[in-house]
Design a protein around this motif. Structure first.
Motif, PDB file in Angstrom:
ATOM      1  N   VAL A 244       0.833  -1.202   0.000  1.00 25.61           N
ATOM      2  CA  VAL A 244       0.000   0.000   0.000  1.00 25.61           C
ATOM      3  C   VAL A 244       0.868   1.253   0.000  1.00 25.61           C
ATOM      4  N   SER A 245       2.010   1.210   0.700  1.00 26.23           N
ATOM      5  CA  SER A 245       2.919   2.350   0.707  1.00 26.23           C
ATOM      6  C   SER A 245       3.434   2.636  -0.697  1.00 26.23           C
ATOM      7  N   GLN A 246       3.808   1.604  -1.431  1.00 23.14           N
ATOM      8  CA  GLN A 246       4.277   1.791  -2.803  1.00 23.14           C
ATOM      9  C   GLN A 246       3.155   2.314  -3.702  1.00 23.14           C
ATOM     10  N   GLU A 247       1.957   1.779  -3.533  1.00 23.74           N
ATOM     11  CA  GLU A 247       0.831   2.246  -4.344  1.00 23.74           C
ATOM     12  C   GLU A 247       0.523   3.710  -4.066  1.00 23.74           C
ATOM     13  N   LEU A 248       0.609   4.122  -2.805  1.00 20.82           N
ATOM     14  CA  LEU A 248       0.362   5.519  -2.450  1.00 20.82           C
ATOM     15  C   LEU A 248       1.424   6.415  -3.076  1.00 20.82           C
ATOM     16  N   ARG A 249       2.670   6.015  -2.992  1.00 18.45           N
ATOM     17  CA  ARG A 249       3.749   6.815  -3.577  1.00 18.45           C
ATOM     18  C   ARG A 249       3.571   6.953  -5.087  1.00 18.45           C
ATOM     19  N   GLN A 250       3.268   5.867  -5.774  1.00 23.17           N
ATOM     20  CA  GLN A 250       3.094   5.919  -7.225  1.00 23.17           C
ATOM     21  C   GLN A 250       1.882   6.761  -7.610  1.00 23.17           C
ATOM     22  N   ALA A 251       0.805   6.651  -6.852  1.00 29.08           N
ATOM     23  CA  ALA A 251      -0.407   7.400  -7.183  1.00 29.08           C
ATOM     24  C   ALA A 251      -0.172   8.903  -7.063  1.00 29.08           C
ATOM     25  N   THR A 252       0.462   9.335  -6.001  1.00 29.57           N
ATOM     26  CA  THR A 252       0.690  10.769  -5.807  1.00 29.57           C
ATOM     27  C   THR A 252       1.707  11.314  -6.803  1.00 29.57           C
ATOM     28  N   GLN A 253       2.717  10.507  -7.142  1.00 25.03           N
ATOM     29  CA  GLN A 253       3.693  10.959  -8.128  1.00 25.03           C
ATOM     30  C   GLN A 253       3.063  11.106  -9.508  1.00 25.03           C
ATOM     31  N   GLN A 254       2.076  10.306  -9.815  1.00 27.47           N
ATOM     32  CA  GLN A 254       1.380  10.384 -11.097  1.00 27.47           C
ATOM     33  C   GLN A 254       0.194  11.343 -11.066  1.00 27.47           C
ATOM     34  N   GLY A 255      -0.030  12.006  -9.923  1.00 26.94           N
ATOM     35  CA  GLY A 255      -1.139  12.949  -9.814  1.00 26.94           C
ATOM     36  C   GLY A 255      -2.499  12.284  -9.800  1.00 26.94           C
ATOM     37  N   GLN A 256      -2.568  11.087  -9.240  1.00 31.43           N
ATOM     38  CA  GLN A 256      -3.821  10.337  -9.208  1.00 31.43           C
ATOM     39  C   GLN A 256      -4.195  10.017  -7.772  1.00 31.43           C
TER      40      GLN A 256
END
Length: 681
Positions: A244-256
């Protein structure tokens, strides 16, 4: 007052003619005033003289005047009363008061009563009189205009006030409606275990140590979960935290926004949460915020697991059915031949007889094993009738107490008021005994085994909590142990055939598979709850039934065939040869067909002699279910008996629907075969 003014005379109205009503009882005074007004420059006055107040009021009712000159001393009225009466009768008429006294108090009182001016007769001059008249007219008109403006303003204020009241009323209604919507939304969220959250996303600080720059710093999942509510005590499952930590990081970096599912630990239980959120930018603080909802989907996950398990069992059941069919075709001739040999060998050696007994017992054991395989797939057809579960559970309790180790305490709560169920007592005995034995194996160091039963009514809502449940009346039997318990991965596989956690040689993995198949064939279902280190709980739901049991048929002795002809239809040579041998030894004439087409041809040729057909259901090219309607066309009175290696409830029902009179499951014994062929009385 106009009489005290020394300003130059001004005529702002400059009318062509000013109509003046003079109310004066003294004729000399009246003529004097008339002469004064005649000589006024740039103005023309039309003077009307009334001697009394009543006469003046009468004129006012018939004609229109621009201004009135009122003497306060009249024959029919005097003082300020005259002014009050006149203004009451003509409220819009400007009045100039005439008097012989120089009384400022009276002048002020007259003005307060409504007079526009106050003049003394003795010192009256033309310019003062004219100016006073014009002043009275102008002031009255100004008052009228002001009054009209006030009325218009008042109307506008009232209209605006009404609009504001309506707007306020509409706003209050909208607020109340939004409050009701918010209350319903809150209730819906609570009912659906849904909550909202808002979290200010702050990226974690980069590590200062250059050796750690290659590693991604962990994102603050705990901060996000703390935004769910002020008191959020449940941590994320350790196995899901990194993902979940990785998914959160990727989502915010992609503006999603973050959309994911993960587990949380609520005490010693695991719950599933789903998150659906959007990432927005706050223009005031120039920060990013995560807005979304979180929802408890534990029940959904459990239903999905039940559904996937049901699909997996269905696929395994199809495979097991094919294997069982082939095994039963192999076991059928073995069992028949073993039973035929003693009939052919009259003086059989005891040693040989013992070996035949071993062979028959092994064959029967193999047949029972195949029945267990079929039990977890489509259910095995057995003798069923209305039975009392409390009697069955009482026997189970007695047997368990006698066989279980002394280190296991057995408790039972079995009321006598349990509803009856429609079922096979042997199969249900196998179900409960199997669960008790598994509970014993889960408590090698001792523990507690509890057996409880109760009547239960499932409504539409409670039935939806179980994948295969239907609303109705049930008997719920609960078997609970305090053993080692099971992990979720093991719990998800316990009903799979041949799956076992026991050591090699201590279990086949068919026990719980058979339990599930038997219970489902009785129209019920099984629910399991287990926690590692806290034991397991199996709940068996059986449909209640209040139908009376049919009367049992009296046993019928085997009869001689009397040379009647039987057509045996099967694609397995070993099967039809063994069946032919048994029937011929019991005085039957036997014809053999290797398939449905051959059976139709033989029946067409020997329709007068063949009255009974023994036919396998599963054959290549043309199976038994397809063949039997064609045979019935040739001979509607033909007796057709089905035989099959798949002795399931569904197979029996389909055979009866297609016109088969009875069903003979493989492998069958010599006695079973001959009893099926006995004449129908």
């Amino acid at each position: 007052m106009a009489r005290n003014s020394d300003a130059a005379l001004d005529y702002p109205l400059n009318p062509a003619a000013v109509r003046v009503l003079l109310i004066e009882d003294d004729l000399a005074e009246a003529r004097f005033l008339q002469e004064v007004l005649k000589g006024a420059p740039r103005s023309r006055f039309q003077l009307s003289h009334a001697k009394r107040l009543g006469e003046a009021i009468a004129w006012l009712g018939q004609d229109r005047f621009d201004v009135a000159l009122l003497d306060l001393t009249l024959p029919d009225s005097s003082g300020l009363d005259s002014l009050d009466v006149l203004l009451h009768q003509a409220p819009g008429l400007p009045v100039v008061v005439l008097t012989n006294t120089n009384d400022d108090t009276l002048a002020v009182a007259a003005v307060r009563h409504g007079a526009q001016d106050y003049l003394m007769k003795r010192s009256l001059q033309q310019e003062v009189l004219v100016r006073s008249l014009f002043y009275a007219i102008e002031r009255q008109r100004a008052e009228d205009a002001l009054r009209d403006a006030n009325e218009i303003l008042e109307e506008r204020v009232q209209a605006r006030t009404a609009e504001l009241e309506a707007a306020n009323r509409h706003l209050r209604q909208e607020i109340e409606q939004r409050q009701r919507i918010q209350e319903r939304l809150t209730l819906a969220q609570n009912a659906a275990s849904i909550g909202t959250f808002e979290w200010c996303v702050d990226a974690p600080a980069q590590p200062s140590n250059s050796s750690d720059l290659l590693a991604d710093p962990p994102w603050p999942i705990a901060d996000m979960m703390a935004s769910f509510s002020a008191n959020w005590p449940w941590p994320i499952h350790p196995d899901d935290a990194e993902r979940v930590s990785q998914e959160l990081r990727q989502a915010t970096q992609q503006g999603q926004g973050l959309k994911t599912e993960f587990r949380i630990l609520v005490g010693d239980r695991v719950h599933w949460l789903t998150i659906n959120s959007s990432l927005i930018c706050d223009v005031e603080t120039h920060s990013e915020r995560l807005l979304g909802i979180h929802m408890d989907i534990t029940d959904k996950k459990q239903l999905e697991a039940q559904f996937l398990r049901s699909q997996r069992l269905e696929g395994l059941g199809t495979l097991a059915s094919g294997i069982a069919h082939d095994l039963n075709n192999i076991l059928t001739p073995i069992l028949l031949v073993v039973q035929l040999l003693p009939l052919k060998l009259k003086a059989i050696d005891p040693w040989l007889q013992s070996k035949l007994d071993i062979l028959e017992a092994s064959t029967q054991r193999g047949a029972d094993l195949v029945k267990q395989i079929l039990a977890f797939t489509r259910g095995v057809e057995g003798k069923r009738f209305a039975l009392q579960v409390n009697h069955l559970l009482a026997d189970i309790r007695k047997l368990v107490q006698q066989t279980l180790p002394k280190s296991i305490d057995v408790y039972a709560n079995i009321p006598d008021s349990l509803w009856p169920v429609w079922g096979d007592p042997t199969q249900l005995h196998q179900v409960f005994m199997n669960l008790c034995v598994n509970a014993r194996d889960a408590m090698p160091n001792g523990g507690t085994l509890r057996i409880a039963a109760e009547n239960l009514t499932l409504n539409h809502n409670s039935a939806q909590q179980h994948f295969q449940a239907q609303p109705g009346l049930y008997i719920r039997v609960t078997i609970t142990d305090t053993g080692t318990g099971m992990e979720p991965a093991v719990l998800n596989q316990i009903f799979d055939p041949f799956f076992t956690t026991k050591a090699l040689g201590q279990g086949t993995g068919l026990g719980l598979s058979a339990v599930l198949g038997i219970v489902e064939s009785h129209g019920g279902f099984v629910d399991v709850q287990s926690q590692v280190g806290q034991g397991s709980q199996f709940q068996v739901y059986l449909r209640a039934s209040f139908e009376p049991s049919p009367e049992a048929d009296a046993p019928v002795a085997l009869l001689d065939g009397h040379q009647s002809t039987v057509l045996v239809v099967d694609d397995e040579p070993a099967v039809y040869e063994a069946v032919r041998t048994v029937l011929e030894l019991h005085n039957y004439r036997v014809m053999v067909a290797h398939g449905g087409q051959a059976a139709i041809a033989l029946l067409s040729e020997h329709s007068d002699t063949i009255h009974t057909v023994l036919m396998d259901l599963m054959m290549p090219t043309m199976d038994g279910l397809t063949t039997v309607p064609l045979l019935k066309r040739i001979n509607p009175n033909l007796r057709v008996i089905a035989m099959s290696g798949l002795s399931s409830t569904e197979a029996v029902a389909r055979a009866e629907q297609q016109g088969f009179e009875s069903f003979l499951p493989k492998p069958f014994s010599r006695q079973d075969l001959l009893q099926q062929l006995r004449p129908v009385e």
